[in-house]
Design a protein around this motif. Structure first.
Motif, short mmCIF file in Angstrom:
data_model
loop_
_atom_site.label_atom_id
_atom_site.label_comp_id
_atom_site.label_asym_id
_atom_site.label_seq_id
_atom_site.Cartn_x
_atom_site.Cartn_y
_atom_site.Cartn_z
N ASP A 39 -27.54 13.37 -16.53
CA ASP A 39 -27.38 14.59 -15.73
C ASP A 39 -26.02 13.79 -14.47
OD1 ASP A 39 -28.55 16.22 -17.17
OD2 ASP A 39 -30.05 16.19 -16.01
N ALA A 40 -26.45 13.06 -13.64
CA ALA A 40 -25.77 11.76 -13.02
C ALA A 40 -24.47 12.02 -13.80
CB ALA A 40 -26.81 10.59 -12.74
N PHE A 41 -24.00 11.60 -15.39
CA PHE A 41 -22.80 11.05 -15.47
C PHE A 41 -22.17 12.21 -14.85
CE2 PHE A 41 -19.59 10.86 -19.34
CZ PHE A 41 -18.74 9.60 -18.37
N LYS A 42 -22.73 13.22 -16.68
CA LYS A 42 -22.04 14.67 -16.02
C LYS A 42 -21.72 15.56 -14.79
CE LYS A 42 -24.97 15.75 -19.94
NZ LYS A 42 -25.92 16.37 -21.27
N LYS A 43 -22.94 14.97 -13.77
CA LYS A 43 -22.12 15.30 -12.55
C LYS A 43 -20.67 14.77 -11.89
CE LYS A 43 -24.07 14.09 -8.67
NZ LYS A 43 -25.22 13.04 -7.98
N LEU A 45 -18.08 13.73 -14.82
CA LEU A 45 -17.39 14.32 -15.23
C LEU A 45 -15.94 14.18 -15.44
CD1 LEU A 45 -18.44 15.97 -18.55
CD2 LEU A 45 -17.34 13.27 -18.64
N ILE A 46 -16.00 14.78 -14.07
CA ILE A 46 -14.58 15.03 -14.21
C ILE A 46 -13.59 13.47 -14.00
CG2 ILE A 46 -14.43 14.91 -11.56
CD1 ILE A 46 -12.57 17.36 -11.15
N ASP A 47 -13.95 12.57 -13.28
CA ASP A 47 -13.66 11.59 -13.83
C ASP A 47 -13.20 10.51 -14.86
OD1 ASP A 47 -14.60 10.84 -10.83
OD2 ASP A 47 -16.10 10.34 -11.33
N PHE A 48 -13.47 11.03 -15.42
CA PHE A 48 -13.14 11.08 -16.91
C PHE A 48 -11.83 11.56 -17.83
CE2 PHE A 48 -16.18 7.64 -15.91
CZ PHE A 48 -16.40 7.22 -16.87
N THR A 49 -12.27 13.42 -17.32
CA THR A 49 -12.04 13.72 -17.82
C THR A 49 -10.44 15.34 -17.08
OG1 THR A 49 -13.13 15.64 -17.48
CG2 THR A 49 -13.71 14.64 -18.97
N GLY A 50 -10.86 14.63 -15.77
CA GLY A 50 -9.81 14.93 -15.69
C GLY A 50 -10.21 16.32 -14.63
N LYS A 51 -10.89 17.16 -15.53
CA LYS A 51 -11.37 18.60 -15.53
C LYS A 51 -13.06 18.73 -15.26
CE LYS A 51 -7.27 21.32 -18.48
NZ LYS A 51 -7.53 20.30 -19.41
N GLU A 53 -14.57 20.76 -16.25
CA GLU A 53 -15.74 21.49 -17.81
C GLU A 53 -15.76 21.08 -18.47
OE1 GLU A 53 -17.96 23.63 -16.00
OE2 GLU A 53 -16.83 23.98 -14.37
N LYS A 54 -15.08 19.93 -19.31
CA LYS A 54 -14.77 19.63 -20.49
C LYS A 54 -15.42 18.46 -20.45
CE LYS A 54 -10.22 17.47 -22.44
NZ LYS A 54 -9.40 17.00 -22.12
N GLU A 55 -15.76 18.88 -21.49
CA GLU A 55 -16.58 17.20 -22.41
C GLU A 55 -16.12 16.25 -22.36
OE1 GLU A 55 -20.37 18.30 -23.93
OE2 GLU A 55 -20.50 19.66 -22.35
N VAL A 56 -17.02 15.32 -22.77
CA VAL A 56 -16.10 13.34 -23.79
C VAL A 56 -17.37 13.11 -24.69
CG1 VAL A 56 -17.19 12.28 -21.18
CG2 VAL A 56 -14.77 11.69 -22.97
N ASP A 57 -16.67 12.48 -25.21
CA ASP A 57 -17.85 11.64 -25.93
C ASP A 57 -17.35 9.75 -26.04
OD1 ASP A 57 -18.54 10.06 -28.30
OD2 ASP A 57 -18.31 11.78 -29.63
N LEU A 58 -17.98 9.65 -25.28
CA LEU A 58 -17.68 7.78 -24.68
C LEU A 58 -17.49 7.02 -25.75
CD1 LEU A 58 -19.75 7.46 -21.80
CD2 LEU A 58 -17.38 7.10 -21.61
#
Ligand code: ACK
Length: 220
Positions: A39-43, A45-51, A53-58
């Motif tokens: 959850d901490a990473f999901k919080k 996520l915008i650092d990785f996606t710029g958005k 809501e977007k999901e990321v598969d590391l």
């Protein structure tokens, strides 16, 4: 020494023996898989996606690059400053082809790179160029101890060059040196996970990973 008649390589470094490469790739993949679910990473996520809501598969986000190694000196076939001096250095010649054990003390992830921090021994530090930390162009890192930049690049995101991995590591270590504790997020099986802001994650390994590696050079 043995290097006198050879042209200069792209870089010198320690090259991990193939059996341990597989092991470290697995450890790194497992870490990314776990990080992805927190959850901490999901919080953040915008650092990785710029958005938001977007999901990321590391595991897909980073591409692996070549054989696992820890660069000592980037020579660029002689074009890099100090390349010739390094290749002529006595310790470099004496230790060329020797195997020693690298100690991987942490894994780190940023939106640009994933890597392992390498904690060099006094014996290994004789192969470390004096200016490696200063050359990284991270002003706050110039006063870090020699060898702070030592790392293994495990993957880069699209369009990112592997030279970035050492820069990302130095930025995290510079924050620590300035007294930023980071946010201790979780005690994981492998160690403690800390968040340093701007998508920077550091997993300090409870048990360092010991990786036999051969000091050699890469021509490409
Ligand atoms: O992952 P790395 O340590 O980052 O291993 C590769 C290797 O040399 C071949 O590209 C590293 N590298 C590239 N450019 C530089 C540079 N200017 N200074 C230090 N290391 C570099 C890269």
């Amino acid at each position: 020494g043995p290097l006198a008649e050879m042209s200069l390589p792209l870089f010198f470094g320690w090259f991990l023996l193939s059996s341990v490469q597989d092991k470290i790739r697995c450890t790194s993949m497992d870490f990314l898989k776990t990080l992805d679910t927190l959850d901490a990473f999901k919080k953040h996520l915008i650092d990785f996606t710029g958005k938001a809501e977007k999901e990321v598969d590391l595991e897909q986000y980073f591409q692996a690059k070549g054989t696992l190694h820890c660069t000592t000196k980037f020579c660029d076939y002689g074009k890099a400053e100090g390349a010739k001096d390094y290749a002529e250095n006595q310790a470099v010649n004496d230790l060329y082809g020797s195997v020693s054990e690298l100690s991987l003390s942490a894994l780190f992830v940023t939106p640009r790179t994933v890597g392992a921090r390498v904690s060099l021994t006094e014996e290994q530090l004789v192969l470390w160029p004096a200016d490696a930390e200063k050359e990284a162009d991270v002003p706050a890192a110039a006063s870090l101890p020699r060898g702070s930049r030592a790392h293994i690049t495990l993957g880069c995101s699209e369009g990112v060059e592997p030279v970035q991995t050492g820069v990302d590591l130095l930025e995290i270590l510079a924050l620590q040196q300035e007294g930023q504790q980071g946010e201790l997020v979780e005690e994981m099986e492998l160690g403690s996970l800390t968040y340093y802001g701007s998508g920077r994650w550091l997993l300090s390994l409870r048990e360092p990973i010991c990786a036999p590696a051969c000091f050699s050079s890469y021509y490409g």
